[in-house]
Scaffold this motif. Structure first.
Motif, PDB file in Angstrom:
ATOM      1  N   MET A   1       0.843  -1.187   0.000  1.00 20.61           N
ATOM      2  CA  MET A   1       0.000   0.000   0.000  1.00 20.61           C
ATOM      3  C   MET A   1       0.880   1.239   0.000  1.00 20.61           C
ATOM      4  N   ALA A   2       0.504   2.263  -0.724  1.00 19.02           N
ATOM      5  CA  ALA A   2       1.330   3.464  -0.860  1.00 19.02           C
ATOM      6  C   ALA A   2       0.770   4.571   0.012  1.00 19.02           C
ATOM      7  N   ASP A   3       1.651   5.295   0.707  1.00 20.35           N
ATOM      8  CA  ASP A   3       1.184   6.366   1.565  1.00 20.35           C
ATOM      9  C   ASP A   3       1.285   7.698   0.836  1.00 20.35           C
ATOM     10  N   ALA A   4       0.877   8.763   1.552  1.00 17.85           N
ATOM     11  CA  ALA A   4       0.838  10.078   0.931  1.00 17.85           C
ATOM     12  C   ALA A   4       2.218  10.618   0.617  1.00 17.85           C
ATOM     13  N   ARG A   5       3.253  10.017   1.165  1.00 17.88           N
ATOM     14  CA  ARG A   5       4.617  10.472   0.899  1.00 17.88           C
ATOM     15  C   ARG A   5       5.296   9.625  -0.163  1.00 17.88           C
ATOM     16  N   GLY A   6       4.557   8.687  -0.756  1.00 17.88           N
ATOM     17  CA  GLY A   6       5.138   7.871  -1.806  1.00 17.88           C
ATOM     18  C   GLY A   6       5.870   6.663  -1.305  1.00 17.88           C
ATOM     19  N   LEU A   7       5.840   6.397   0.019  1.00 19.50           N
ATOM     20  CA  LEU A   7       6.491   5.215   0.559  1.00 19.50           C
ATOM     21  C   LEU A   7       5.545   4.048   0.483  1.00 19.50           C
ATOM     22  N   THR A   8       6.060   2.892   0.151  1.00 16.23           N
ATOM     23  CA  THR A   8       5.235   1.703   0.028  1.00 16.23           C
ATOM     24  C   THR A   8       5.645   0.700   1.077  1.00 16.23           C
ATOM     25  N   SER A   9       4.652   0.115   1.738  1.00 17.96           N
ATOM     26  CA  SER A   9       4.908  -0.913   2.730  1.00 17.96           C
ATOM     27  C   SER A   9       4.390  -2.234   2.208  1.00 17.96           C
ATOM     28  N   GLY A  10       5.120  -3.252   2.402  1.00 11.57           N
ATOM     29  CA  GLY A  10       4.696  -4.571   1.986  1.00 11.57           C
ATOM     30  C   GLY A  10       5.705  -5.566   2.490  1.00 11.57           C
ATOM     31  N   GLY A  11       5.573  -6.816   2.093  1.00  9.80           N
ATOM     32  CA  GLY A  11       6.577  -7.762   2.528  1.00  9.80           C
ATOM     33  C   GLY A  11       5.969  -9.094   2.863  1.00  9.80           C
TER      34      GLY A  11
ATOM     35  N   GLU B   1      -1.578  18.362   9.676  1.00 10.90           N
ATOM     36  CA  GLU B   1      -1.739  19.656   9.021  1.00 10.90           C
ATOM     37  C   GLU B   1      -0.650  19.835   7.965  1.00 10.90           C
ATOM     38  N   ASN B   2      -0.912  20.713   7.034  1.00  7.71           N
ATOM     39  CA  ASN B   2       0.053  21.005   5.983  1.00  7.71           C
ATOM     40  C   ASN B   2       0.101  22.515   5.773  1.00  7.71           C
ATOM     41  N   PRO B   3       1.168  23.184   6.293  1.00  2.66           N
ATOM     42  CA  PRO B   3       2.426  22.659   6.823  1.00  2.66           C
ATOM     43  C   PRO B   3       2.289  22.194   8.270  1.00  2.66           C
ATOM     44  N   SER B   4       3.368  21.557   8.769  1.00  4.48           N
ATOM     45  CA  SER B   4       3.372  21.079  10.137  1.00  4.48           C
ATOM     46  C   SER B   4       4.805  21.015  10.639  1.00  4.48           C
ATOM     47  N   TYR B   5       4.948  20.569  11.899  1.00  5.28           N
ATOM     48  CA  TYR B   5       6.259  20.491  12.534  1.00  5.28           C
ATOM     49  C   TYR B   5       7.059  19.352  11.920  1.00  5.28           C
ATOM     50  N   PRO B   6       8.218  19.629  11.325  1.00  2.00           N
ATOM     51  CA  PRO B   6       8.963  18.601  10.572  1.00  2.00           C
ATOM     52  C   PRO B   6       9.347  17.380  11.384  1.00  2.00           C
TER      53      PRO B   6
ATOM     54  N   ALA C   1       6.537  20.900   4.890  1.00  2.24           N
ATOM     55  CA  ALA C   1       5.455  20.369   4.066  1.00  2.24           C
ATOM     56  C   ALA C   1       5.159  18.920   4.401  1.00  2.24           C
ATOM     57  N   ALA C   2       3.886  18.619   4.593  1.00  2.42           N
ATOM     58  CA  ALA C   2       3.472  17.226   4.767  1.00  2.42           C
ATOM     59  C   ALA C   2       3.461  16.505   3.435  1.00  2.42           C
ATOM     60  N   ASP C   3       3.251  17.253   2.358  1.00  2.00           N
ATOM     61  CA  ASP C   3       3.285  16.715   1.003  1.00  2.00           C
ATOM     62  C   ASP C   3       4.435  17.392   0.264  1.00  2.00           C
ATOM     63  N   PRO C   4       5.149  16.675  -0.583  1.00  5.37           N
ATOM     64  CA  PRO C   4       6.361  17.230  -1.196  1.00  5.37           C
ATOM     65  C   PRO C   4       6.052  18.262  -2.267  1.00  5.37           C
ATOM     66  N   GLY C   5       7.065  19.072  -2.552  1.00  7.48           N
ATOM     67  CA  GLY C   5       6.999  19.977  -3.687  1.00  7.48           C
ATOM     68  C   GLY C   5       6.247  21.265  -3.450  1.00  7.48           C
ATOM     69  N   ILE C   6       5.945  21.615  -2.187  1.00  5.45           N
ATOM     70  CA  ILE C   6       5.219  22.852  -1.919  1.00  5.45           C
ATOM     71  C   ILE C   6       5.945  23.666  -0.859  1.00  5.45           C
ATOM     72  N   PHE C   7       5.474  24.909  -0.696  1.00  3.32           N
ATOM     73  CA  PHE C   7       6.017  25.875   0.257  1.00  3.32           C
ATOM     74  C   PHE C   7       7.438  26.308  -0.079  1.00  3.32           C
ATOM     75  N   GLU C   8       7.813  26.199  -1.360  1.00  2.00           N
ATOM     76  CA  GLU C   8       9.117  26.720  -1.779  1.00  2.00           C
ATOM     77  C   GLU C   8       9.114  28.243  -1.826  1.00  2.00           C
ATOM     78  N   GLN C   9       7.942  28.853  -1.693  1.00  2.00           N
ATOM     79  CA  GLN C   9       7.877  30.314  -1.656  1.00  2.00           C
ATOM     80  C   GLN C   9       7.833  30.832  -0.224  1.00  2.00           C
TER      81      GLN C   9
END
Length: 495
Positions: free
Chosen positions: A1-11, A212-217, A446-454
């Protein structure tokens, strides 16, 4: 299964394999068409992601063909990237099984290295924290010395926390409007420790968690390392969209939601009281736990300090709320005192989990915490006034030297969430280090990648003169021109 960060868990056979998706990795890398030689720049970027923790160790990298497609480059280029990563020790491969992230011998993750490494002369704006006044520490040490001698004759292990400190924290919650008894308090080694314990007990790999997005890293990192699937809800300049939170809780039915409603990190926003009740009711309907981070709740600059989030629940309705607090922001991070408030039964279970790795905190630190909390009514107001002065100095300097930037003045907290008007934050952070200023791009939050670069989070925790100098240096860095592709050599560790 893939999460919101693109990591996949399985095995299989009880093992869990993690991987980063090709599109997810491509979103974190520079455009290969704009760099020469492309393979070397891509390899440097991936190694930097591994060093700063944005890609964990022992994570499977995408297949060469898949990554080439996502990057819109040739497979030959990606093959050269992976070859260079293996040669430099940032990856290892096994025939027929793929390529995994690794670290070269003698290297440590950047965040750890920064914590342990020698101090330099850069103005550090990556950490929203300030120190404890020397006299306050000396006075507290003198006060607790007789009590420490008394404790020397005991075993010194307190997995729930020192009884005196549990009682003091419970009284503090009660005074703020949430009746609490010591049995509902667990003292921890900071708020991050409290969150890690809660995630370890309440969640398992693959569970959904609303953030939340953004949130504490560091909170996001703890969830990633726990292999949780984060689902983000936006926090904009206008605040929280409660309808989105309600619908997300209803549709996703997460195991828990982690929120920072009090002077939110990094935006500084304060969630309205009416919205808190709506969130509590929505979480109750979905059966989700709420983990409320109140580490900044006392840092009210322009409004009264808010009552505890859980106090907005209906009578007897706080059984699914865990409240996290800390002395790191109000006193000193070096004290390493945090806590959580939860149902007594959950506190007992968390203490049982805690002893597997940590038999209890330092008695000295906890006695210091008791003394400092007792004096908070005297020590906090002048500290807040100093923060107001430093915030004013920062905003004045930004207006003078960087008039194109904008922000909303936060009613509390420790930092500004600044809009740069263009996506240059990472490049500016890289150039600013050459000018003696350490700061992190908004993308770190950012909780999701590619944002808040401004965006940049700029703390106002330093003396006014230091803040003015930092702004002057950032303006000079911007005037010098920014690199098209940041070198990614900055530390990825914030507080």
């Amino acid at each position: 299964m893939a999460d919101a960060r693109g990591l996949t868990s399985g095995g299989r056979s009880g093992r869990t394999e993690r991987s980063v998706g090709s599109r997810q990795l491509a979103a974190m890398l520079p455009d290969p068409a704009g760099t020469r030689p492309a393979y070397r720049h891509l390899a440097q970027a991936i190694s930097a992601l591994i060093l700063d923790g944005r890609i964990a160790l022992h994570v499977k990298l995408p297949a060469e063909r898949e990554l080439a497609t996502a990057l819109r480059t040739s497979r030959t280029t990606v093959t050269a990237v992976y070859d260079l990563l293996r040669e430099s020790g940032y990856a290892r491969s096994r025939q027929g099984s793929g390529t995994w992230t690794s670290l070269p011998d003698g290297h440590a993750p950047t965040g750890v290295g920064r914590l342990l490494g020698a101090q330099d002369t850069a103005i550090d704006l990556a950490r929203a924290a300030s120190g404890l006044p020397e006299q306050a520490l000396l006075d507290a040490l003198a006060e607790i010395t007789p009590h420490l001698v008394e404790h020397v004759h005991t075993p010194g292990y307190h997995p729930y926390g020192l009884p005196e400190l549990r009682a003091a924290i419970a009284e503090r919650f009660t005074a703020r409007g949430l009746p609490t008894v010591p049995e509902q308090i667990l003292v921890t080694s900071g708020a991050q420790h409290a969150l890690t314990l809660v995630l370890g007990l309440l969640c398992g790999p693959g569970d959904r968690v609303v953030v939340e997005n953004p949130s504490y890293p560091n909170a996001l990192e703890a969830m990633r390392r726990a292999r949780l699937r984060t689902v983000s809800v936006p926090v904009t300049d206008a605040g929280w969209d409660i309808e989105i939170i309600e619908s997300t809780l209803r549709q996703v039915v997460p195991q828990l939601a982690y929120l920072i409603p009090d002077f939110h990190n990094p935006t500084g926003l304060l969630m309205p009281e009416a919205d808190r009740g709506r969130v509590l009711r929505a979480a109750g309907r979905s059966g989700s736990w709420l983990v409320i981070d109140e580490t900044l709740a006392d840092l009210a600059l322009d409004v009264p300090a808010p009552p505890p989030f859980a106090s907005h629940a209906a009578p007897g309705g706080t059984g699914q709320v865990v409240t996290i607090g800390s002395m790191s922001k109000t006193h000193w991070g070096g004290l390493r005192i945090g806590w959580l408030r939860a149902p007594a039964r959950l506190v007992t279970e968390l203490a049982g989990q805690r002893v597997a790795a940590d038999m209890g905190g330092s008695v000295l630190d906890q006695l210091l915490a008791v003394a400092l909390l007792a004096r908070a009514g005297e020590s906090l107001p002048p500290r807040l006034e100093r923060m107001r002065e430093q915030r004013a100095a920062l905003t004045t300097a930004l207006t003078e030297h960087l008039p194109g930037w904008s922000w909303r003045l936060p009613p509390g907290g420790l930092s500004l969430w600044v809009d740069l008007a263009e996506p240059i934050a990472s490049a500016l952070a890289d150039r600013a280090l050459d000018h003696g200023v350490r700061i992190e791009s908004g993308a770190v939050f950012a909780a999701d990648p590619g944002i808040f670069e401004q965006r940049l989070r700029i703390p106002f925790t330093m003396p006014a003169d230091t803040l003015r100098e930092a702004v002057h240096r950032m303006a000079a860095a911007l005037a010098d021109g920014l690199p098209a592709h940041p070198a990614s050599r900055r530390p990825h560790w914030v507080a």
